[in-house]
Design a protein around this motif. Structure first.
Motif, PDB file in Angstrom:
ATOM      1  N   HIS A   1       1.219   2.953  -9.345  1.00 57.69           N
ATOM      2  CA  HIS A   1      -0.180   3.060  -8.948  1.00 57.69           C
ATOM      3  C   HIS A   1      -0.567   2.008  -7.911  1.00 57.69           C
ATOM      4  O   HIS A   1      -1.445   2.258  -7.077  1.00 57.69           O
ATOM      5  N   ALA A   2       0.047   0.838  -7.962  1.00 57.62           N
ATOM      6  CA  ALA A   2      -0.295  -0.219  -7.012  1.00 57.62           C
ATOM      7  C   ALA A   2       0.804  -1.275  -7.003  1.00 57.62           C
ATOM      8  O   ALA A   2       1.552  -1.419  -7.980  1.00 57.62           O
ATOM      9  N   TYR A   3       0.875  -1.994  -5.900  1.00 57.54           N
ATOM     10  CA  TYR A   3       1.719  -3.184  -5.790  1.00 57.54           C
ATOM     11  C   TYR A   3       0.841  -4.361  -5.383  1.00 57.54           C
ATOM     12  O   TYR A   3      -0.102  -4.199  -4.600  1.00 57.54           O
TER      13      TYR A   3
ATOM     14  N   THR B   1       4.303  -2.755  11.762  1.00 62.17           N
ATOM     15  CA  THR B   1       3.590  -1.490  11.587  1.00 62.17           C
ATOM     16  C   THR B   1       4.409  -0.604  10.647  1.00 62.17           C
ATOM     17  O   THR B   1       5.640  -0.562  10.731  1.00 62.17           O
ATOM     18  N   GLY B   2       3.709   0.076   9.759  1.00 59.83           N
ATOM     19  CA  GLY B   2       4.351   0.989   8.833  1.00 59.83           C
ATOM     20  C   GLY B   2       3.576   2.288   8.744  1.00 59.83           C
ATOM     21  O   GLY B   2       2.521   2.455   9.371  1.00 59.83           O
ATOM     22  N   VAL B   3       4.092   3.225   7.950  1.00 61.60           N
ATOM     23  CA  VAL B   3       3.435   4.524   7.810  1.00 61.60           C
ATOM     24  C   VAL B   3       3.552   4.994   6.367  1.00 61.60           C
ATOM     25  O   VAL B   3       4.550   4.743   5.679  1.00 61.60           O
ATOM     26  N   VAL B   4       2.511   5.703   5.922  1.00 65.32           N
ATOM     27  CA  VAL B   4       2.487   6.252   4.572  1.00 65.32           C
ATOM     28  C   VAL B   4       1.668   7.535   4.601  1.00 65.32           C
ATOM     29  O   VAL B   4       0.735   7.681   5.403  1.00 65.32           O
TER      30      VAL B   4
ATOM     31  N   CYS C   1       0.822  -1.204   0.000  1.00 63.70           N
ATOM     32  CA  CYS C   1       0.000   0.000   0.000  1.00 63.70           C
ATOM     33  C   CYS C   1       0.856   1.255   0.000  1.00 63.70           C
ATOM     34  O   CYS C   1       0.332   2.374   0.123  1.00 63.70           O
ATOM     35  N   GLY C   2       2.178   1.094  -0.112  1.00 61.59           N
ATOM     36  CA  GLY C   2       3.088   2.227  -0.148  1.00 61.59           C
ATOM     37  C   GLY C   2       3.681   2.591   1.190  1.00 61.59           C
ATOM     38  O   GLY C   2       4.410   3.584   1.302  1.00 61.59           O
TER      39      GLY C   2
END
Length: 355
Positions: free
Chosen positions: A247-249, A164-167, A101-102
């Motif tokens: 645009h997406a992964y 956990t990640g952040v975007v 999701c980036g």
């Protein structure tokens, strides 16, 4: 004699507290190698601590979280008594879901459960987790080691984790960015990765294949081939997202390439991929031949050589392939997104594999 000495204790029940404490000491150096500047303290407390001031640099930070395990691939590791690679698999399964999701992976916690805690085995497992975290750029913030005698056999273990990640909110990747005309870029897998191992083990059992078998087409014994850890794409995908029109992964895990790619396509579109644009690694041919598995089933269960797919603007396809190649990730233009009526996005493979 005290009351505590007069009857059976925890050790008699199969749980060795001393071994657990020894395992913690052995893994301490591995965890320390993954520390980011935001990590506060070390392992041994009741919770891992991460300085959240990093989030203040974001305009509108969105936290992302993912949890997963390694599945029955751990049974191959147990049979080979090779424990230092499945931790890399764990990080790949969790961190690369965040990147889809980036999101930048920030930290991960793991859970190791054994029938019997052998400190050196636990340390080897966690060393792999630490190595994977280093590859993904995230901190191994803590975890838990548990001993479950009677539930697991002495040689059995399982491994799971959460990250956990952040975007930035306006940089989230996904179906709402994808449109007809986009290109699909495939990134090579390192092999079977972590999915489908229940079927793998069934094939081995029914075909009578030993893990030390030297089979035509494979450069190493079968067991070693199966235990090759999953490629971690996190930093490569983050780099590509920063420099290209991504645009997406789609992280290609259980369900195979088509099913996972369909998850990032909007209604009214379809991704059409050309099998002729790549040759699956030989291990998949070995499994198909010895298991008498049809192509459709192979593609529904395994990644068939594609571990991650990127959907990019058509004009960014060549740049994406070049950037990934420069980072050591074999990649190629595998197909396009087209308009196709339907309530949800779909994906399909056409043609025959190369070679």
């Amino acid at each position: 004699m005290t009351a505590a000495d007069s009857g059976p204790g925890y050790a008699a029940a199969g749980v060795d507290i001393d071994a657990g404490e020894s395992a913690v000491e052995l893994i301490r150096e591995h965890v320390a190698r993954t520390a980011r500047p935001e990590v506060i303290g070390g392992i041994g407390g009741f919770a891992g601590l991460f300085d959240a001031r990093k989030l203040a640099s974001y305009r509108r930070p969105v936290l992302a979280t993912s949890t997963d395990g390694v599945g029955t691939k751990v049974m191959i590791a147990s049979r080979l008594r090779r424990y230092d690679t499945v931790g890399i698999d764990l990080v790949a399964m969790v961190a690369d879901d965040l990147v889809a999701c980036g999101a930048e992976p920030l930290f991960l916690t793991d859970y190791v459960v054994c029938g019997s805690v052998l400190p050196e085995r636990v340390a080897a497992i966690v060393s792999g987790v630490a190595a994977g975290c280093a590859q993904a750029g995230c901190a191994l913030l803590g975890g838990e080691t548990a001993e479950h005698p009677g539930h697991f056999g002495p040689d059995d273990f399982d491994l799971a984790g959460a990250a956990t990640g952040v975007v930035e909110a306006d940089e989230l990747l996904g179906p709402d960015r994808v449109k007809a005309g986009d290109a699909v870029i495939a990134m090579a897998s390192s092999g079977v990765h972590c999915n489908g191992f229940s079927l793998v083990r069934m094939v081995l059992d029914r075909a009578g294949l030993a893990l030390d078998a030297q089979l035509p087409g494979l450069d190493r014994p079968l067991g070693e081939e199966l235990l090759v850890p999953a490629r971690i794409y996190a930093l490569d995908c983050l780099s590509l997202a920063r420099s290209g029109d991504v645009h997406a992964y789609a992280h290609i895990t259980g369900g195979g390439l088509a099913a996972n790619l369909a998850r990032v396509l909007p209604p009214g579109t379809a991704a059409v991929l050309d099998r002729g644009s790549w040759r699956p690694p030989p291990v998949f041919g070995v499994l198909a031949e010895h298991g008498k598995l049809p192509r459709d089933e192979m593609e529904r269960v395994f990644n068939m050589g594609v571990g991650m797919a990127a959907v990019v603007a058509a004009g960014a396809a060549n740049q994406a392939v070049s950037l990934l190649a420069a980072r050591g990730v074999p990649a190629w233009h595998a197909g396009e997104v087209i308009r196709e009526p339907g309530p949800r996005g779909t994906a399909r493979l056409t043609g025959s594999y190369a070679g």
